[in-house]
Scaffold this motif. Structure first.
Motif, PDB file in Angstrom:
ATOM      1  N   MET A 339       0.841  -1.211   0.000  1.00 34.40           N
ATOM      2  CA  MET A 339       0.000   0.000   0.000  1.00 34.40           C
ATOM      3  C   MET A 339       0.872   1.256   0.000  1.00 34.40           C
ATOM      4  SD  MET A 339      -2.811  -1.256   2.820  1.00 34.40           S
ATOM      5  CE  MET A 339      -3.786   0.255   2.915  1.00 34.40           C
ATOM      6  N   SER A 340       1.941   1.212   0.800  1.00 33.43           N
ATOM      7  CA  SER A 340       2.846   2.351   0.896  1.00 33.43           C
ATOM      8  C   SER A 340       3.525   2.606  -0.456  1.00 33.43           C
ATOM      9  CB  SER A 340       3.883   2.035   1.990  1.00 33.43           C
ATOM     10  OG  SER A 340       4.883   2.998   2.034  1.00 33.43           O
ATOM     11  N   ALA A 341       3.966   1.506  -1.101  1.00 33.92           N
ATOM     12  CA  ALA A 341       4.632   1.639  -2.403  1.00 33.92           C
ATOM     13  C   ALA A 341       3.657   2.173  -3.457  1.00 33.92           C
ATOM     14  CB  ALA A 341       5.175   0.277  -2.832  1.00 33.92           C
ATOM     15  N   LEU A 342       2.425   1.656  -3.437  1.00 32.32           N
ATOM     16  CA  LEU A 342       1.447   2.114  -4.424  1.00 32.32           C
ATOM     17  C   LEU A 342       1.104   3.590  -4.198  1.00 32.32           C
ATOM     18  CD1 LEU A 342      -0.507   1.651  -6.736  1.00 32.32           C
ATOM     19  CD2 LEU A 342      -2.077   0.502  -5.161  1.00 32.32           C
ATOM     20  N   ALA A 343       0.983   3.975  -2.941  1.00 30.76           N
ATOM     21  CA  ALA A 343       0.697   5.386  -2.642  1.00 30.76           C
ATOM     22  C   ALA A 343       1.834   6.273  -3.166  1.00 30.76           C
ATOM     23  CB  ALA A 343       0.496   5.585  -1.144  1.00 30.76           C
ATOM     24  N   ALA A 344       3.079   5.824  -2.988  1.00 35.55           N
ATOM     25  CA  ALA A 344       4.231   6.613  -3.454  1.00 35.55           C
ATOM     26  C   ALA A 344       4.243   6.689  -4.983  1.00 35.55           C
ATOM     27  CB  ALA A 344       5.524   5.981  -2.944  1.00 35.55           C
ATOM     28  N   ASN A 345       4.017   5.549  -5.638  1.00 36.55           N
ATOM     29  CA  ASN A 345       4.041   5.542  -7.105  1.00 36.55           C
ATOM     30  C   ASN A 345       2.890   6.357  -7.692  1.00 36.55           C
ATOM     31  OD1 ASN A 345       6.411   4.083  -7.705  1.00 36.55           O
ATOM     32  ND2 ASN A 345       5.401   2.181  -7.085  1.00 36.55           N
ATOM     33  N   ASN A 346       1.716   6.255  -7.093  1.00 32.64           N
ATOM     34  CA  ASN A 346       0.591   7.086  -7.544  1.00 32.64           C
ATOM     35  C   ASN A 346       0.968   8.555  -7.494  1.00 32.64           C
ATOM     36  OD1 ASN A 346      -1.259   5.068  -8.113  1.00 32.64           O
ATOM     37  ND2 ASN A 346      -2.191   5.097  -6.081  1.00 32.64           N
ATOM     38  N   LEU A 347       1.589   8.941  -6.387  1.00 26.21           N
ATOM     39  CA  LEU A 347       1.945  10.344  -6.191  1.00 26.21           C
ATOM     40  C   LEU A 347       2.956  10.819  -7.244  1.00 26.21           C
ATOM     41  CD1 LEU A 347       2.253  12.449  -3.223  1.00 26.21           C
ATOM     42  CD2 LEU A 347       4.450  12.035  -4.281  1.00 26.21           C
ATOM     43  N   LEU A 348       3.984  10.012  -7.477  1.00 27.20           N
ATOM     44  CA  LEU A 348       5.017  10.423  -8.446  1.00 27.20           C
ATOM     45  C   LEU A 348       4.428  10.546  -9.853  1.00 27.20           C
ATOM     46  CD1 LEU A 348       8.041   8.278  -7.181  1.00 27.20           C
ATOM     47  CD2 LEU A 348       7.674  10.735  -6.857  1.00 27.20           C
ATOM     48  N   LEU A 349       3.577   9.575 -10.219  1.00 27.77           N
ATOM     49  CA  LEU A 349       2.954   9.630 -11.544  1.00 27.77           C
ATOM     50  C   LEU A 349       2.040  10.853 -11.651  1.00 27.77           C
ATOM     51  CD1 LEU A 349       2.242   5.828 -11.930  1.00 27.77           C
ATOM     52  CD2 LEU A 349       3.704   7.192 -13.439  1.00 27.77           C
ATOM     53  N   GLY A 350       1.285  11.099 -10.597  1.00 24.78           N
ATOM     54  CA  GLY A 350       0.384  12.253 -10.588  1.00 24.78           C
ATOM     55  C   GLY A 350       1.156  13.557 -10.768  1.00 24.78           C
ATOM     56  N   LEU A 351       2.280  13.670 -10.081  1.00 27.23           N
ATOM     57  CA  LEU A 351       3.075  14.903 -10.184  1.00 27.23           C
ATOM     58  C   LEU A 351       3.665  15.070 -11.585  1.00 27.23           C
ATOM     59  CD1 LEU A 351       4.932  15.143  -6.751  1.00 27.23           C
ATOM     60  CD2 LEU A 351       3.255  16.752  -7.685  1.00 27.23           C
ATOM     61  N   LYS A 352       3.913  13.927 -12.250  1.00 27.32           N
ATOM     62  CA  LYS A 352       4.457  14.012 -13.620  1.00 27.32           C
ATOM     63  C   LYS A 352       3.348  14.241 -14.649  1.00 27.32           C
ATOM     64  CE  LYS A 352       7.232  10.236 -13.376  1.00 27.32           C
ATOM     65  NZ  LYS A 352       8.188   9.198 -13.734  1.00 27.32           N
ATOM     66  N   GLY A 353       2.113  14.286 -14.176  1.00 22.47           N
ATOM     67  CA  GLY A 353       0.992  14.493 -15.094  1.00 22.47           C
ATOM     68  C   GLY A 353       0.620  13.223 -15.849  1.00 22.47           C
ATOM     69  N   GLN A 354       1.082  12.078 -15.359  1.00 24.21           N
ATOM     70  CA  GLN A 354       0.759  10.808 -16.023  1.00 24.21           C
ATOM     71  C   GLN A 354      -0.382  10.084 -15.290  1.00 24.21           C
ATOM     72  OE1 GLN A 354       4.443   8.641 -16.205  1.00 24.21           O
ATOM     73  NE2 GLN A 354       5.436  10.192 -17.478  1.00 24.21           N
ATOM     74  N   PRO A 355      -1.035   9.125 -15.975  1.00 21.44           N
ATOM     75  CA  PRO A 355      -2.092   8.377 -15.268  1.00 21.44           C
ATOM     76  C   PRO A 355      -1.500   7.641 -14.060  1.00 21.44           C
ATOM     77  CG  PRO A 355      -2.050   7.851 -17.625  1.00 21.44           C
ATOM     78  CD  PRO A 355      -0.841   8.680 -17.353  1.00 21.44           C
ATOM     79  N   MET A 356      -2.198   7.687 -12.960  1.00 25.35           N
ATOM     80  CA  MET A 356      -1.721   6.960 -11.776  1.00 25.35           C
ATOM     81  C   MET A 356      -2.035   5.475 -11.950  1.00 25.35           C
ATOM     82  SD  MET A 356      -3.070   9.348  -8.700  1.00 25.35           S
ATOM     83  CE  MET A 356      -2.790  11.109  -8.649  1.00 25.35           C
ATOM     84  N   ILE A 357      -1.378   4.641 -11.146  1.00 24.88           N
ATOM     85  CA  ILE A 357      -1.672   3.202 -11.216  1.00 24.88           C
ATOM     86  C   ILE A 357      -3.115   2.976 -10.757  1.00 24.88           C
ATOM     87  CG2 ILE A 357      -0.988   0.892 -10.414  1.00 24.88           C
ATOM     88  CD1 ILE A 357       1.818   2.185  -9.868  1.00 24.88           C
ATOM     89  N   LYS A 358      -3.483   3.610  -9.658  1.00 22.85           N
ATOM     90  CA  LYS A 358      -4.857   3.534  -9.156  1.00 22.85           C
ATOM     91  C   LYS A 358      -5.311   4.949  -8.816  1.00 22.85           C
ATOM     92  CE  LYS A 358      -5.198  -0.879  -9.410  1.00 22.85           C
ATOM     93  NZ  LYS A 358      -6.128  -1.532 -10.337  1.00 22.85           N
ATOM     94  N   GLU A 359      -6.192   5.459  -9.656  1.00 22.49           N
ATOM     95  CA  GLU A 359      -6.639   6.846  -9.488  1.00 22.49           C
ATOM     96  C   GLU A 359      -8.153   6.886  -9.363  1.00 22.49           C
ATOM     97  OE1 GLU A 359      -4.812   9.439 -12.325  1.00 22.49           O
ATOM     98  OE2 GLU A 359      -6.029  11.178 -11.742  1.00 22.49           O
ATOM     99  N   LEU A 360      -8.645   7.700  -8.459  1.00 20.27           N
ATOM    100  CA  LEU A 360     -10.091   7.833  -8.315  1.00 20.27           C
ATOM    101  C   LEU A 360     -10.626   8.725  -9.430  1.00 20.27           C
ATOM    102  CD1 LEU A 360     -10.742   8.403  -4.501  1.00 20.27           C
ATOM    103  CD2 LEU A 360     -11.637   6.560  -5.921  1.00 20.27           C
ATOM    104  N   LYS A 361     -11.730   8.289 -10.016  1.00 23.59           N
ATOM    105  CA  LYS A 361     -12.370   9.151 -11.023  1.00 23.59           C
ATOM    106  C   LYS A 361     -13.255  10.130 -10.275  1.00 23.59           C
ATOM    107  CE  LYS A 361     -12.350   5.979 -14.907  1.00 23.59           C
ATOM    108  NZ  LYS A 361     -11.546   4.960 -14.188  1.00 23.59           N
ATOM    109  N   LEU A 362     -12.933  11.414 -10.372  1.00 19.52           N
ATOM    110  CA  LEU A 362     -13.720  12.399  -9.604  1.00 19.52           C
ATOM    111  C   LEU A 362     -14.833  12.990 -10.464  1.00 19.52           C
ATOM    112  CD1 LEU A 362     -10.892  14.274  -7.658  1.00 19.52           C
ATOM    113  CD2 LEU A 362     -12.250  12.337  -6.926  1.00 19.52           C
TER     114      LEU A 362
END
Ligand SMILES: O=C(O)C(=O)CO
Length: 362
Positions: A339-362
Motif C-alpha cells: 500500500m505504501s509503495a502504491l501510494a508513493a508511485n501514484n503520487l510520483l505519476l500524478g506529479l508528472k501528469g501521467q495516469p496513476m496506477i490507481k486513481e479515483l475518477k472524480l
C-alpha cells in the motif's frame, strides 16, 4: 525538514528507526540543498512503511517532510501548518481532507495520494472543484482483508475469544455437551452486502468450508463478479432473512451510512452472524447493540467502529457475542508495504501528469 535523493541513505535508516528520530536535514551540502529546493514539495502525514519512503526518496523527483510517528496521528493544527504551499500530499485514513485543509494547502496542491482503499475521509467534491488528482490503494490489500474477514468470522461464530478467556480464567470445567457451541459454515448461506473485489475474495476463501450458497446485494446486480463465486443477486430484505453469515463489504458513502440498522437486524435469523470489515459508519451501532443483547442475532465481528478507537467503556465491549478488532484487516507486513509503495508511485505519476496506477475518477 525536507529531503530528496541525496538523503536516501539517511532516510533508509529513518524508515526503520525508532519514533521521533527524524533528523535528516543537517549536514547536507549547500549545492544539494539548492538543487532540492526546486523539487516539488510533498507532505506525508504519517511515518508510512519503508517501501513507499524508499520509492519517494530514490525517485529524486520530490522533496518531502513527514510526521515522524505511526503511534499518534499528526495533530490537525500541525497538519494545517505543514501543508501550506505543498505540491502533493500523502495521507492515511485518519486525516480528514476537507475544504479547510485544502484551503490551508493553497493552490500549489495538485496531487493527493491516500494510503487506503477507502476514501470516506476525503471530500471528493472539494478535491474535484480544485482540480486535485487523487490516488488510492485498492487491490493490493484484497487478500489480506479477505483473510482477516474469514478469521474474524470464524472467531465470532466459533466463539474463540470467549473460549480462550474461559480456558485462561478457570471456566474450563468438565467437557460439556453444549458449552461454547457456535455456528458452522458447512451447509450455510453466506450473504455479502456490497459485492466487489473483497467480497469475491472472501467468498473464494469460504467456499472450501462447504458453504451451500452465496447471495449478495448491491445497488445493481454485478453478474461478472457474481459469476466468479456463483452468487445470487437478492434484495436487501432477502439478504437479511436468508443469510446465516452476513458480511459487509460496501464502501461508506452517504447512501450506505447506517444501512445496517434495526430494520436489517430485525429481519435476520437469531442464529446469524454479522461481520463488518468495511467501515464502522455503515452500521448503526446502537441498533447493533440492541440486536446482540436481545438475542435478535447470534453474534457480530467488527474490525471497524465509530469512533476509532472505540472507547473501552463502549457498551459493545460488554457483550460476549461481539468480537471487536482495532481496524487491522489490511495489517500484514507485505500488504502495508504494498500500500505504501502504491501510494508513493501514484503520487510520483500524478506529479508528472501521467495516469496513476490507481486513481479515483472524480
Ligand atoms: O485501506 C483502507 O481503507 C483501510 O481501511 C485500511 O486497510
Amino acid at each position: 525538514m525536507w529531503c530528496g535523493r541525496v538523503a536516501l541513505r539517511r532516510l533508509q535508516r529513518i524508515a526503520v528507526a525508532p519514533l521521533n528520530s527524524l533528523s535528516i536535514t543537517g549536514g547536507l551540502p549547500g549545492a544539494v540543498q539548492r538543487e532540492m529546493s526546486s523539487l516539488p514539495r510533498v507532505y506525508i502525514t504519517r511515518q508510512i512503511p519503508p517501501e513507499g519512503l524508499k520509492i519517494l526518496s530514490e525517485s529524486g523527483q520530490v522533496q518531502f517532510d513527514l510526521w515522524d510517528s505511526d503511534d499518534v496521528p499528526v495533530p490537525r493544527k500541525e497538519l494545517l501548518q505543514k501543508v501550506k504551499g505543498v505540491d502533493a500530499l500523502v495521507c492515511v485514513l485518519t486525516e480528514k481532507i476537507d475544504a479547510e485543509l485544502l484551503d490551508a494547502a493553497g493552490p500549489n496542491l495538485r496531487v493527493l495520494s491516500t494510503m487506503s482503499v477507502g476514501f470516506d475521509h476525503l471530500s471528493l467534491e472539494e478535491l474535484k472543484k480544485r482540480g486535485i488528482r487523487v490516488g488510492y490503494t485498492p487491490d493490493v490489500l484484497t487478500d489480506s482483508v479477505a483473510e482477516l474477514t474469514v478469521a474474524l468470522l470464524l472467531s465470532t461464530s466459533r466463539r474463540l475469544i470467549e473460549a480462550t478467556h474461559e480456558a485462561k480464567t478457570g471456566g474450563w470445567g468438565t467437557w460439556r455437551t453444549l458449552w461454547l457451541c457456535g455456528y458452522e459454515l458447512a451447509n450455510s448461506t453466506v450473504g455479502i452486502l456490497g459485492l466487489g473485489r473483497i467480497g469475491v475474495a472472501i467468498a473464494e476463501r469460504l467456499k472450501p468450508f462447504k458453504v451451500k450458497k452465496f447471495i449478495y446485494t448491491d445497488v445493481a446486480p454485478r453478474p461478472e463478479l457474481a459469476s466468479l463465486i456463483d452468487a445470487e443477486y437478492v434484495s436487501m430484505d432477502e439478504l437479511a432473512s436468508q443469510s446465516d453469515f452476513l458480511t459487509v463489504c460496501c464502501a461508506l458513502t452517504p447512501e450506505t451510512k447506517d444501512i445496517c440498522n434495526k430494520d436489517l437486524f430485525s429481519k435476520m435469523k437469531n442464529t446469524s452472524i454479522f461481520i463488518n470489515t468495511s467501515r464502522g459508519g455503515v452500521v448503526h451501532q446502537e441498533d447493533l447493540y440492541e440486536a446482540l443483547s436481545s438475542g435478535q442475532i447470534a453474534g457480530a465481528g467488527l474490525d471497524v467502529t465509530v469512533p476509532e478507537p472505540l472507547p473501552i467503556s463502549h457498551p459493545l465491549f460488554t457483550l460476549n457475542n461481539c468480537v471487536i478488532l482495532p481496524h487491522i484487516a489490511s495489517a500484514s507486513y507485505s500488504t502495508r508495504n504494498a500500500m505504501s509503495a502504491l501510494a508513493a508511485n501514484n503520487l510520483l505519476l500524478g506529479l508528472k501528469g501521467q495516469p496513476m496506477i490507481k486513481e479515483l475518477k472524480l
